[in-house]
Write a protein that holds these residues in place. Structure first.
Motif, short mmCIF file in Angstrom:
data_model
loop_
_atom_site.label_atom_id
_atom_site.label_comp_id
_atom_site.label_asym_id
_atom_site.label_seq_id
_atom_site.Cartn_x
_atom_site.Cartn_y
_atom_site.Cartn_z
N ARG A 92 -67.84 29.73 -14.16
CA ARG A 92 -68.79 30.75 -14.44
C ARG A 92 -69.91 30.41 -15.19
O ARG A 92 -71.04 30.66 -14.61
N VAL A 93 -69.78 29.45 -16.28
CA VAL A 93 -70.87 28.95 -16.85
C VAL A 93 -71.79 28.18 -15.86
O VAL A 93 -72.97 28.34 -15.70
N GLU A 94 -70.96 27.32 -14.88
CA GLU A 94 -72.20 26.56 -13.90
C GLU A 94 -72.70 27.39 -13.02
O GLU A 94 -73.92 27.31 -12.66
N GLY A 95 -71.77 28.40 -12.51
CA GLY A 95 -72.35 29.43 -11.41
C GLY A 95 -73.89 30.21 -12.26
O GLY A 95 -74.69 30.36 -11.82
N LEU A 96 -73.44 30.54 -13.54
CA LEU A 96 -74.65 31.51 -13.96
C LEU A 96 -75.84 30.58 -14.22
O LEU A 96 -77.01 30.90 -13.98
N ASP A 97 -75.57 29.39 -14.70
CA ASP A 97 -76.97 28.31 -14.83
C ASP A 97 -77.46 27.93 -13.58
O ASP A 97 -78.52 27.79 -13.68
N LEU A 98 -76.74 28.13 -12.42
CA LEU A 98 -77.36 27.98 -11.25
C LEU A 98 -78.04 28.87 -10.77
O LEU A 98 -78.55 28.75 -9.59
N GLY A 99 -78.15 30.44 -11.37
CA GLY A 99 -78.71 31.28 -10.81
C GLY A 99 -78.01 32.51 -10.26
O GLY A 99 -78.41 33.35 -9.70
N ALA A 100 -76.47 32.46 -10.44
CA ALA A 100 -75.71 33.47 -10.07
C ALA A 100 -76.02 34.83 -11.05
O ALA A 100 -76.52 34.42 -12.34
N ASP A 101 -76.04 35.78 -10.77
CA ASP A 101 -76.20 37.05 -11.23
C ASP A 101 -75.10 37.63 -12.15
O ASP A 101 -75.08 38.02 -13.57
N ASP A 102 -73.93 37.31 -11.70
CA ASP A 102 -72.63 37.86 -12.50
C ASP A 102 -71.61 37.36 -11.59
O ASP A 102 -71.50 36.61 -10.90
N TYR A 103 -70.44 37.85 -12.31
CA TYR A 103 -69.11 36.98 -11.49
C TYR A 103 -68.02 38.15 -11.85
O TYR A 103 -67.88 38.73 -12.67
N VAL A 104 -66.94 37.99 -10.85
CA VAL A 104 -65.73 38.59 -11.19
C VAL A 104 -64.71 37.67 -11.00
O VAL A 104 -64.67 36.50 -10.33
N THR A 105 -63.36 37.82 -11.75
CA THR A 105 -62.58 36.71 -11.66
C THR A 105 -61.39 37.35 -10.87
O THR A 105 -60.94 38.56 -10.86
N LYS A 106 -60.73 36.36 -9.97
CA LYS A 106 -59.62 36.63 -9.14
C LYS A 106 -58.31 36.39 -10.13
O LYS A 106 -58.17 35.57 -10.72
N PRO A 107 -57.11 37.42 -10.07
CA PRO A 107 -57.46 38.73 -9.05
C PRO A 107 -58.12 39.81 -9.58
O PRO A 107 -58.02 39.85 -10.74
N PHE A 108 -58.98 40.47 -8.84
CA PHE A 108 -59.77 41.42 -9.61
C PHE A 108 -59.45 42.90 -9.09
O PHE A 108 -58.54 43.02 -8.04
N VAL A 109 -59.80 43.92 -9.92
CA VAL A 109 -59.39 45.27 -9.26
C VAL A 109 -60.50 45.73 -8.67
O VAL A 109 -61.84 45.47 -8.89
#
Ligand code: CA
Length: 233
Positions: A92-109
Motif C-alpha cells: 500500500r505504501v509503495e502504491g501510494l508513493d507511485l501515485g495510486a490514490d487509494d486502496y482497498v484490501t482483500k477480502p473487502f466488502v
C-alpha cells in the motif's frame, strides 16, 4: 479496440473476483472494461477516457505498481485504486508513493469498494469530455499530449502533434491546406508551403512505423483527412 472504453478499467486476474466486482459496479451504473494483465491494462488505458482504474497488485505478467509508474510518468492523473492483499502494508505504501490514490484490501466488502470509487470520482471531478480524440487505433490525449497507435506510444514533435490534433478534431472530414497552415503555423508561417508536406510526411512515417495501415490521406488539390484504410483520391 475503439469501443473498448468505459468509466472504469478493472485490472484483476482472478476471474471469480473480477466477475463479482464487475457486477457490483454495473449495478451502480458504471461501464466497466476488464483487463487481466499489465500489458492489456496499459493498452486499454491508453485507448480510453477512463474515470478511474481499479488495480490488482499481483498480475500474471508483472505487478500493478509498474502500471501506476508508467501512466503517471505519461502524465495521466486518472484516479487509481489499488486492490491489495490483507496485511501487505508495504504494497500500500509503495502504491501510494507511485501515485495510486487509494486502496482497498482483500477480502473487502463490496459496499466499501463502491464508496471508495465514489469518493475517488468526487475528488477527481467529473468526466473530461473531449480530452481524448480517436480515429481507428490512433488515440490522442489532449491534456497529456500523448499519442498512441494500437496502444503503443508514438512520439511526435509539437507541430506534428498539432497537425494530428486538428485532423482528429475534423475526422473524418477533409481539412484544407490553408486551414492546416493557418492553424498549425499561424505567425510562424513564412510562406514555404512545403512545410506542410514535410510535416505530413513525418507524421505518416511515425504513425505507420510499426506496419500500421495508412491513416493520413491526401485529398488532391484540397487538403488532408484521416481515414481508416482505403484511399480517398
Ligand atoms: Ca491477482
Amino acid at each position: 479496440m475503439s469501443e473498448a472504453t468505459g468509466d472504469i478499467l478493472l485490472v484483476e486476474d482472478e476471474p471469480d473476483l473480477a466477475r463479482v466486482m464487475e457486477l457490483a459496479l454495473h449495478r451502480e451504473g458504471y461501464r466497466v472494461v476488464r483487463a487481466d494483465t499489465v500489458e492489456k491494462a496499459l493498452q486499454l488505458f491508453r485507448c480510453g477516457d477512463w474515470r478511474a482504474v481499479l488495480l490488482d497488485v499481483m498480475l500474471p505478467d508483472g505487478d500493478g505498481f509498474s502500471f501506476c509508474r508508467i501512466v503517471r510518468a505519461e502524465g495521466f492523473s486518472t484516479p487509481i485504486l489499488l486492490v491489495t492483499a490483507r496485511g501487505a502494508w508495504q504494497d500500500r505504501v509503495e502504491g501510494l508513493d507511485l501515485g495510486a490514490d487509494d486502496y482497498v484490501t482483500k477480502p473487502f466488502v463490496m459496499e466499501e469498494l463502491l464508496a471508495r470509487v465514489r469518493a475517488a470520482l468526487r475528488r477527481a471531478g467529473g468526466l473530461e469530455n473531449g480530452e481524448v480524440l480517436r480515429a481507428g487505433d490512433v488515440v490522442l490525449h489532449r491534456k497529456t499530449r500523448q499519442v498512441y497507435r494500437g496502444g503503443q506510444t508514438v512520439t511526435l514533435r509539437r507541430k506534428e502533434f498539432d497537425l494530428l490534433e486538428l485532423l482528429l478534431l475534423q475526422y473524418p472530414w477533409v481539412v484544407s491546406r490553408e486551414t492546416l497552415i493557418e492553424r498549425v503555423w499561424g505567425m510562424d508561417f513564412f510562406g514555404d508551403e512545403n512545410i506542410l508536406e514535410v510535416c505530413i510526411y513525418q507524421l505518416r512515417r511515425k504513425l505507420e512505423a510499426d506496419g500500421g495501415f495508412p491513416i493520413v490521406h491526401t485529398v488532391r488539390g484540397i487538403g488532408y483527412c484521416l481515414r481508416e484504410g482505403g484511399s480517398v483520391e
